[in-house]
Write a protein that holds these residues in place. Structure first.
Motif, mmCIF file in Angstrom:
data_model
loop_
_atom_site.group_PDB
_atom_site.id
_atom_site.type_symbol
_atom_site.label_atom_id
_atom_site.label_comp_id
_atom_site.label_asym_id
_atom_site.label_seq_id
_atom_site.Cartn_x
_atom_site.Cartn_y
_atom_site.Cartn_z
ATOM 1 N N PRO A 3 36.304 28.627 43.710
ATOM 2 C CA PRO A 3 36.153 29.318 45.003
ATOM 3 C C PRO A 3 37.359 29.181 45.933
ATOM 4 O O PRO A 3 37.514 29.976 46.855
ATOM 5 C CB PRO A 3 34.917 28.632 45.612
ATOM 6 C CG PRO A 3 34.180 28.062 44.450
ATOM 7 C CD PRO A 3 35.234 27.658 43.466
ATOM 8 N N SER A 4 38.198 28.192 45.703
ATOM 9 C CA SER A 4 39.376 28.049 46.559
ATOM 10 C C SER A 4 40.406 29.145 46.289
ATOM 11 O O SER A 4 41.243 29.438 47.136
ATOM 12 C CB SER A 4 40.024 26.679 46.349
ATOM 13 O OG SER A 4 40.602 26.585 45.053
ATOM 14 N N GLN A 5 40.345 29.746 45.093
ATOM 15 C CA GLN A 5 41.312 30.769 44.723
ATOM 16 C C GLN A 5 40.696 32.140 44.462
ATOM 17 O O GLN A 5 41.377 33.156 44.585
ATOM 18 C CB GLN A 5 42.061 30.370 43.431
ATOM 19 C CG GLN A 5 42.860 29.101 43.510
ATOM 20 C CD GLN A 5 43.614 28.874 42.210
ATOM 21 O OE1 GLN A 5 44.653 29.483 41.964
ATOM 22 N NE2 GLN A 5 43.087 28.003 41.365
ATOM 23 N N VAL A 6 39.419 32.154 44.086
ATOM 24 C CA VAL A 6 38.815 33.390 43.593
ATOM 25 C C VAL A 6 37.465 33.616 44.251
ATOM 26 O O VAL A 6 36.667 32.687 44.399
ATOM 27 C CB VAL A 6 38.617 33.336 42.055
ATOM 28 C CG1 VAL A 6 38.056 34.662 41.555
ATOM 29 C CG2 VAL A 6 39.923 33.004 41.345
ATOM 30 N N TYR A 7 37.208 34.873 44.624
ATOM 31 C CA TYR A 7 35.881 35.258 45.090
ATOM 32 C C TYR A 7 35.305 36.258 44.092
ATOM 33 O O TYR A 7 35.933 37.280 43.803
ATOM 34 C CB TYR A 7 35.950 35.902 46.474
ATOM 35 C CG TYR A 7 34.614 36.422 46.949
ATOM 36 C CD1 TYR A 7 33.703 35.576 47.577
ATOM 37 C CD2 TYR A 7 34.256 37.756 46.750
ATOM 38 C CE1 TYR A 7 32.470 36.055 48.002
ATOM 39 C CE2 TYR A 7 33.034 38.238 47.175
ATOM 40 C CZ TYR A 7 32.139 37.374 47.800
ATOM 41 O OH TYR A 7 30.906 37.837 48.201
ATOM 42 N N LEU A 41 41.289 37.746 44.203
ATOM 43 C CA LEU A 41 42.090 36.535 44.056
ATOM 44 C C LEU A 41 42.946 36.336 45.299
ATOM 45 O O LEU A 41 43.798 37.177 45.612
ATOM 46 C CB LEU A 41 42.984 36.611 42.820
ATOM 47 C CG LEU A 41 42.341 36.345 41.453
ATOM 48 C CD1 LEU A 41 41.296 37.386 41.103
ATOM 49 C CD2 LEU A 41 43.418 36.308 40.371
ATOM 50 N N GLY A 42 42.710 35.254 46.012
ATOM 51 C CA GLY A 42 43.515 34.925 47.177
ATOM 52 C C GLY A 42 44.602 33.946 46.799
ATOM 53 O O GLY A 42 44.541 32.763 47.153
ATOM 54 N N VAL A 43 45.589 34.413 46.066
ATOM 55 C CA VAL A 43 46.637 33.534 45.539
ATOM 56 C C VAL A 43 48.007 34.128 45.825
ATOM 57 O O VAL A 43 48.160 35.329 46.013
ATOM 58 C CB VAL A 43 46.479 33.347 44.015
ATOM 59 C CG1 VAL A 43 45.187 32.611 43.689
ATOM 60 C CG2 VAL A 43 46.516 34.688 43.280
ATOM 61 N N ARG A 44 49.005 33.247 45.850
ATOM 62 C CA ARG A 44 50.401 33.666 45.891
ATOM 63 C C ARG A 44 50.990 33.363 44.529
ATOM 64 O O ARG A 44 51.032 32.204 44.110
ATOM 65 C CB ARG A 44 51.170 32.913 46.968
ATOM 66 C CG ARG A 44 50.717 33.214 48.390
ATOM 67 C CD ARG A 44 51.706 32.601 49.385
ATOM 68 N NE ARG A 44 51.208 32.721 50.746
ATOM 69 C CZ ARG A 44 51.003 31.704 51.557
ATOM 70 N NH1 ARG A 44 51.270 30.472 51.141
ATOM 71 N NH2 ARG A 44 50.550 31.885 52.777
ATOM 72 N N LEU A 45 51.440 34.387 43.862
ATOM 73 C CA LEU A 45 51.957 34.227 42.508
ATOM 74 C C LEU A 45 53.484 34.175 42.511
ATOM 75 O O LEU A 45 54.130 34.861 43.301
ATOM 76 C CB LEU A 45 51.500 35.395 41.627
ATOM 77 C CG LEU A 45 49.996 35.572 41.447
ATOM 78 C CD1 LEU A 45 49.712 36.883 40.716
ATOM 79 C CD2 LEU A 45 49.399 34.403 40.671
ATOM 80 N N SER A 46 54.040 33.370 41.622
ATOM 81 C CA SER A 46 55.486 33.418 41.406
ATOM 82 C C SER A 46 55.828 34.750 40.747
ATOM 83 O O SER A 46 54.954 35.462 40.234
ATOM 84 C CB SER A 46 55.918 32.264 40.503
ATOM 85 O OG SER A 46 55.387 32.449 39.195
#
Length: 809
Positions: free
Chosen positions: A559-563, A645-650
């Protein structure tokens, strides 16, 4: 067009026109834009046909429809209708049509005053409003005649000015001699030395030099005959082999004997003029890691980093071909950005950061300061205007220190970077190039008309003034697409929107930019092929990354990265990746998906965005989009069908994410309400994803609809959903269709959108404009003085007011 309006007024369509205008006046609105006018006219025609007033074919509306096809605005006044017509790309005409159907042409000044009246900001009894008019300053410049040639300015400029200069042989030879004589690198003379004292000696010596190199084997390296050539007056810079030197000298000889604009362009493209470049990108968070997805930080960072790397490679190649490696010259590329001491875990607090994979490309960060003190925290791009002049002053000192000299070219990025580029180029007397990326005026409807209402949040009075200053000051402007400059037949271009506009109570722009100026050049960006390549290139992919990202996209419970959990992770993925802001319109894509039962049955919706929770963002617009996203998921009961996805990707992970979607024969959707260019579109296409992208903006030129992708109107929710669902159904019935579109998408990128193509063209432009800037510098001084007046008398006082307001908060 005046005659056409009169023809309608005096024809048998007179009654129909009168009725249409009457119905328009009944709609309780007084300002109509093109799309609304067309929609209302279609409704009007349907109603009239039902009443039997029109023929079944509607032929009686032919003349009216011709007008409506080019109409941009109708403003209703008590006794008349004020009409803005765009009969051709980059041209506008203004008319007043009275209730009695009398028509007259009106001036730009009148239409601007009418717009002021519309927002109750017209006060003629208090005196005239300040007018900005750049038209007289383009009298010295040649103008392109055909709008189809806008964006190919360098070819026209070179042809026109060459023919003008060639008419005076003595002046031509003198200017060319002076230009060749001034080139040096760190005090080492290039091209010609003191043995050639004037143009007459140059003409004589070059023939002897050509005869000398002709006697050499073509492959003989330059160092082996360097010193005999120097004795004839020719220094390094002509080539790295005897054949290359001979070609260059023969181009010069031909120019001296029989000048030709094509030969001049070919020679200038070889001249070693650029060794030190500065790319200005100062807003947002500029870094190589951990910045994408932060406020004001997106595609521009990717663009500038990739461009800087490619520029270094191209300069190294050019230096080698010119034979300058004997002097051990190393090109320097500096990305000038803002230093943020409170860097939130990024490297934005480092003064100098080397760019990975380069020899001599660095990010140079200079702090913002006011009243002698540096600012510590990130500042929104809408709030940075008071800091740009002091930033430029400090940056000049830092650049002299890092480069050990002044730059040869300064490229601004976005409004703030372009304004800084102007300030630096003016002081250092170097060539200035602008890249807009996006002009905010086009993003926000009526942003100039209602600027006072928006000023506390966006400060458009400063932004639009900065745009006018920078775009007119630039020696040349690079756009990613043609429509960015002048739009299309049915839409106004970003730069075109600056031609005539009002900032009520502040100023009227009577003529803000000359669209037919040869300073405009279309040079699309490329894709970084180290990170973005076809999903089918399995030998270049890492199995561990593929598995990790596949889990993140489809099954990971974190849940910290994905809903959202997917009921059936094996469904075909419908994929998009963007920041959560209104223009990028990810929530609009959710609505498209939610309103199509067919799409929900066949696909999962996978979204990669920067944030999941309100507390993670301080940006009001982003917070609003987060709230809207949750509300839509609940409203349409999309649980089990969507992953957010609430992420910052390289960059490496971003490239692999596209490829993982490709492994599952997924589809990329770019649903922006407006997209200046669309790097994510190129990234998806080169990865092999069939792509659906907004038709509003740059994608219109990237994608050939139905051939290598699809163009959509994201505001037409049902129509877009139906088109996506139809393609998915066709792919299920014919698996080769997906592969066919995949191959076409990749071919499109490789043929047109590589950084090699981009940087070769950019450096060629820089050399040609650099030459003409040298030749005609005095002719630009009047415009530059006018621009300085706008900066110091209009921009700077407002910037100081904003700074005072910031300090009082």
């Amino acid at each position: 067009m005046h005659n056409l309006i009169k023809a309608v007024v005096n024809s048998n369509e007179n009654t129909l026109l009168r009725e249409f205008l009457h119905q328009l006046r009944q709609q309780k609105r007084t300002y109509w834009l093109r799309n609304d006018i067309i929609v209302f006219f279609e409704q009007f025609c349907q109603e009239q046909k039902q009443e039997g007033k029109l023929s079944p074919t509607g032929q009686s509306t032919v003349q009216i429809e011709k007008i409506l096809q080019v109409i941009q605005e109708i403003i209703l006044e008590s006794e008349s209708y004020c009409i803005v017509i765009r009969p051709k790309i980059a041209q506008e005409e203004f008319y007043r049509l009275t209730n009695a159907l009398e028509v007259e042409a009106i001036s730009v000044q009148e239409i601007l005053a009418i717009r002021d009246r519309y927002v109750n900001r017209h006060h003629p009894a208090d005196g005239k409003i300040f007018e900005i008019d750049f038209r007289p300053f383009y009298d010295y410049s040649p103008l392109i005649r055909d709008s189809k040639n806008i964006g190919n300015g360098v070819q026209y400029l070179n042809r026109f000015l060459s023919s003008k200069l060639f008419q005076d042989p003595q002046q031509w030879l003198s200017e060319l001699y002076k230009f060749l004589s001034l080139h040096n690198y760190n005090g080492t003379q290039l091209l010609i030395n003191e043995r050639i004292q004037n143009q007459a000696q140059l003409s004589n010596q070059i023939k002897e030099a050509i005869a000398f190199v002709e006697s050499k084997p073509g492959t003989e390296p330059y160092p082996e005959f360097r010193f005999p050539l120097q004795s004839l007056g020719f220094e390094p810079g002509w080539g790295n082999t005897a054949a290359r030197v001979q070609e260059s000298l023969e181009l010069l000889d031909a120019l001296l004997d029989s000048p030709d604009h094509q030969i001049l362009e070919a020679l200038l493209s070889r001249i070693p003029m650029i060794f030190r470049l500065v790319l200005v990108s100062c807003h947002g968070w500029f870094g190589q890691e951990g910045v994408l997805g932060r406020p004001d930080t997106g595609g521009q960072v990717v663009y500038v980093l990739d461009q800087a790397k490619s520029l270094e490679q191209q300069l190294l190649e050019d230096i080698t071909l010119a034979g300058l490696d004997v002097l051990k010259i190393a090109p320097q590329v500096i990305i000038l950005s803002r230093l943020i001491p409170q860097s939130d875990g990024t490297r934005c607090d480092e003064r100098l950061e080397k760019v990975y994979g380069t020899e001599n490309v660095f990010i140079l960060r200079v702090p913002f300061r006011s009243n002698g003190h540096s600012t510590d925290y990130w500042i929104s791009r809408f709030e940075i205007w008071p800091y740009l002049e002091t930033f430029a002053i400090d940056a000049e000192k830092e650049l002299w220190s890092v480069l050990n000299g002044r730059p040869d070219l300064i490229v601004g990025n976005y409004t703030d970077g372009n304004l800084i580029a102007f300030l630096l180029a003016r002081k250092l007397k170097v060539t200035q190039c602008n890249v807009a990326h996006a002009l905010e005026k086009s993003k926000y409807l009526f942003s100039n008309l209602y600027w006072q209402d928006l000023e506390s949040q966006y400060h458009f009075s400063l932004q639009f003034t900065a745009d006018l200053i920078a775009m007119n000051a630039a020696n040349f402007i690079v756009s990613s697409t043609y429509q960015e400059i002048t739009g299309m037949p049915d839409s106004v271009g970003q730069y075109e929107s600056y031609k005539h506009f009002t900032m009520p109570d502040l100023y009227h722009v009577v003529d803000g930019i000359e669209l037919f100026s040869p300073k405009f050049n279309v040079v699309p960006p490329g894709v970084n092929e180290s990170y973005f390549f076809p999903y089918s290139n399995y030998q270049d992919r890492t199995m561990g990354d593929r598995q990790r990202l596949e889990e993140l996209l489809f099954t990971l419970d974190d849940p910290s990265q994905v809903y959202g959990r997917l009921d059936n992770p094996e469904k075909r993925p419908l994929f998009s990746m963007a920041r959560l802001d209104r223009i990028k319109n990810l929530t609009g894509l959710v609505e498209i998906f939610a309103q199509s039962d067919s799409l929900q049955a066949q696909c999962n919706l996978i979204l990669v965005a920067g944030k999941l929770r309100l507390e993670e963002s301080e940006d009001p617009e982003e917070r609003s989009e987060i709230e809207k996203m949750y509300a839509l998921i609940d409203q349409y009961q999309l649980q089990g069908k969507i992953r957010w996805l609430g992420v910052r990707l390289s960059k490496g992970d971003t490239g692999e994410v596209y490829r993982v979607i490709g492994d599952r024969r997924g589809i990329f959707v770019q649903p922006a309400l407006f997209e200046a260019f669309g790097l994510t579109i190129l990234e998806a296409m080169i990865s092999g994803l069939p792509t659906f992208a907004t038709r509003f903006g740059g994608p219109l030129e990237i994608i050939q609809d139905g051939e290598n992708g699809f163009l959509i109107n994201p505001t037409q929710t049902k129509e877009t959903g139906d088109r996506l669902a139809k393609f998915v159904q066709q792919c299920d019935q014919d698996p080769d269709l997906w592969s066919k579109l995949s191959q076409a998408a990749m071919a499109r990128v490789y043929s047109t959108y590589t950084w090699k193509i981009h940087t070769t063209k950019l450096l060629s432009l820089s050399r040609i404009y650099g030459f003409w800037n040298f030749v005609s510098q005095e002719e630009r001084e009047d415009m530059l003085r006018y621009i300085e007046a706008l900066f110091y008398l209009l921009y700077k006082p407002r910037a100081n007011q904003l700074l005072a307001a910031q300090h009082s908060r």
